[in-house]
Design a protein around this motif. Structure first.
Motif, PDB file in Angstrom:
ATOM      1  N   GLU A 294       4.045  -2.722   6.426  1.00 40.35           N
ATOM      2  CA  GLU A 294       3.000  -3.199   5.523  1.00 40.35           C
ATOM      3  C   GLU A 294       3.542  -3.769   4.219  1.00 40.35           C
ATOM      4  O   GLU A 294       2.989  -4.732   3.676  1.00 40.35           O
TER       5      GLU A 294
ATOM      6  N   ALA B 272       0.603   0.418  -3.530  1.00 39.26           N
ATOM      7  CA  ALA B 272      -0.832   0.139  -3.457  1.00 39.26           C
ATOM      8  C   ALA B 272      -1.184  -0.631  -2.195  1.00 39.26           C
ATOM      9  O   ALA B 272      -0.347  -1.309  -1.592  1.00 39.26           O
ATOM     10  N   ARG B 273      -2.436  -0.489  -1.781  1.00 46.48           N
ATOM     11  CA  ARG B 273      -3.001  -1.233  -0.642  1.00 46.48           C
ATOM     12  C   ARG B 273      -2.150  -1.093   0.622  1.00 46.48           C
ATOM     13  O   ARG B 273      -1.956  -2.040   1.364  1.00 46.48           O
ATOM     14  N   SER B 274      -1.627   0.109   0.837  1.00 48.29           N
ATOM     15  CA  SER B 274      -0.794   0.375   2.013  1.00 48.29           C
ATOM     16  C   SER B 274      -1.159   1.717   2.617  1.00 48.29           C
ATOM     17  O   SER B 274      -1.620   2.624   1.922  1.00 48.29           O
TER      18      SER B 274
ATOM     19  N   SER C 210      -6.906  -3.132   4.633  1.00 45.50           N
ATOM     20  CA  SER C 210      -6.708  -4.469   4.072  1.00 45.50           C
ATOM     21  C   SER C 210      -5.516  -5.204   4.682  1.00 45.50           C
ATOM     22  O   SER C 210      -5.215  -6.328   4.270  1.00 45.50           O
ATOM     23  N   ALA C 211      -4.851  -4.592   5.661  1.00 47.20           N
ATOM     24  CA  ALA C 211      -3.645  -5.202   6.236  1.00 47.20           C
ATOM     25  C   ALA C 211      -3.948  -6.568   6.844  1.00 47.20           C
ATOM     26  O   ALA C 211      -4.983  -6.771   7.483  1.00 47.20           O
TER      27      ALA C 211
ATOM     28  N   ASP D  21      -3.299   0.174   6.476  1.00 48.80           N
ATOM     29  CA  ASP D  21      -4.436   0.106   5.575  1.00 48.80           C
ATOM     30  C   ASP D  21      -5.468  -0.890   6.096  1.00 48.80           C
ATOM     31  O   ASP D  21      -5.123  -1.861   6.783  1.00 48.80           O
TER      32      ASP D  21
ATOM     33  N   GLN E 266      -0.477   4.239  -0.816  1.00 52.82           N
ATOM     34  CA  GLN E 266      -1.578   4.797  -1.600  1.00 52.82           C
ATOM     35  C   GLN E 266      -2.735   5.258  -0.721  1.00 52.82           C
ATOM     36  O   GLN E 266      -3.407   6.246  -1.027  1.00 52.82           O
ATOM     37  N   ASN E 267      -2.940   4.573   0.420  1.00 48.71           N
ATOM     38  CA  ASN E 267      -4.083   4.879   1.283  1.00 48.71           C
ATOM     39  C   ASN E 267      -3.656   5.494   2.618  1.00 48.71           C
ATOM     40  O   ASN E 267      -4.373   5.367   3.613  1.00 48.71           O
TER      41      ASN E 267
END
Length: 248
Positions: free
Chosen positions: A230, A221-223, A144-145, A142, A194-195
């Motif tokens: 992650e 979420a946010r993965s 955001s990682a 992601d 999720q992503n």
């Protein structure tokens, strides 16, 4: 969590090897994470690659599994092998968990399967497997990682070999995950980032909905696609809950 006669078996995916599970395994008990044939130090399969042949190789290499109840976990392409292990060991498999599963493209027409294989392997004509793996990091994790997560993802291809990747892609071209899973009776859970843009959750959930017994679906979420790297703690939590529900 596990009794003395139970073990969790983790199966890695196309662009990684067994160490992808290290952080996840550290939070669970009694586990085994073999390298697939053609990966790391493992020799290639002698015959045509198929999920069943990979599964039989692993079961033969680890005869202790014949005496234990197993909880099988696969990631990405490894989900095909994990499902085949569950099928080959149906009387001993307690649960099956598929993480960011690849469905295979065995249902596609021959010319389409050949095209997909060529598309997958063409980059490896000019790039080494470690370079190929690093090239894909932006697609795997992601946006955001954390930098440490990206750095870990960049090392996953260090032990890859062209021959092992080629065999795995060929295996995917002969495979249909839904057909394998449809014959399995143990509890099934599917976990998605999720992503994830490689195996998007919404499309995959739609396909699993065609099963007679749809699986338990979990999202993180946010993965992205590399959940074992992650979000290993959250993934381990889902696996633990899945096993404990079966034990009740």
């Amino acid at each position: 969590m596990l009794s003395h006669d139970e073990v969790i078996v983790f199966i890695h995916g196309l662009g990684s090897e067994s160490s992808i599970w290290d952080h996840c395994r550290a939070q669970l008990s009694a586990s085994l994470a073999p390298d697939l044939p053609g990966y790391a130090q493992e020799p290639r399969l002698a015959g045509p690659p198929s999920p069943s042949e990979y599964a039989r190789h692993i079961l033969a290499a680890h005869p202790e599994l014949t005496e234990r109840r197993i909880h099988v976990v696969g990631h990405s392409m490894g989900c095909l092998v994990a499902a085949a292990i569950a099928s080959e060991s149906s009387c001993r498999t307690a649960t099956l968990t598929l993480v960011s599963p690849t469905f295979g493209f065995g249902r596609a027409p021959e010319h389409e399967r050949r095209r997909i294989i060529a598309d997958r392997m063409t980059p490896l004509r000019t790039r080494t497997p470690p370079e190929w793996a690093r090239d894909n990091v932006d697609r795997l994790v992601d946006a955001s990682a954390a930098p440490t997560t990206r750095a870990r993802a960049e090392t996953l291809g260090d032990l890859l070999h062209r021959e092992g990747i080629s065999d795995a892609v060929e295996m995917m071209s002969r495979s249909d995950l839904l057909a394998i899973v449809a014959e399995i009776s143990c509890p099934l859970m599917v976990v998605y980032g999720q992503n994830d843009t490689i195996t998007p959750a919404d499309e995959s959930i739609r396909r699993f909905g065609a099963l007679r017994r749809p699986p338990d679906i979990q999202r993180v979420a946010r993965s992205g696609h590399l959940l074992p790297v992650e979000a290993p703690a959250e993934l381990a939590g889902h696996i633990r809950n899945h096993i404990q529900e079966e034990q009740q």
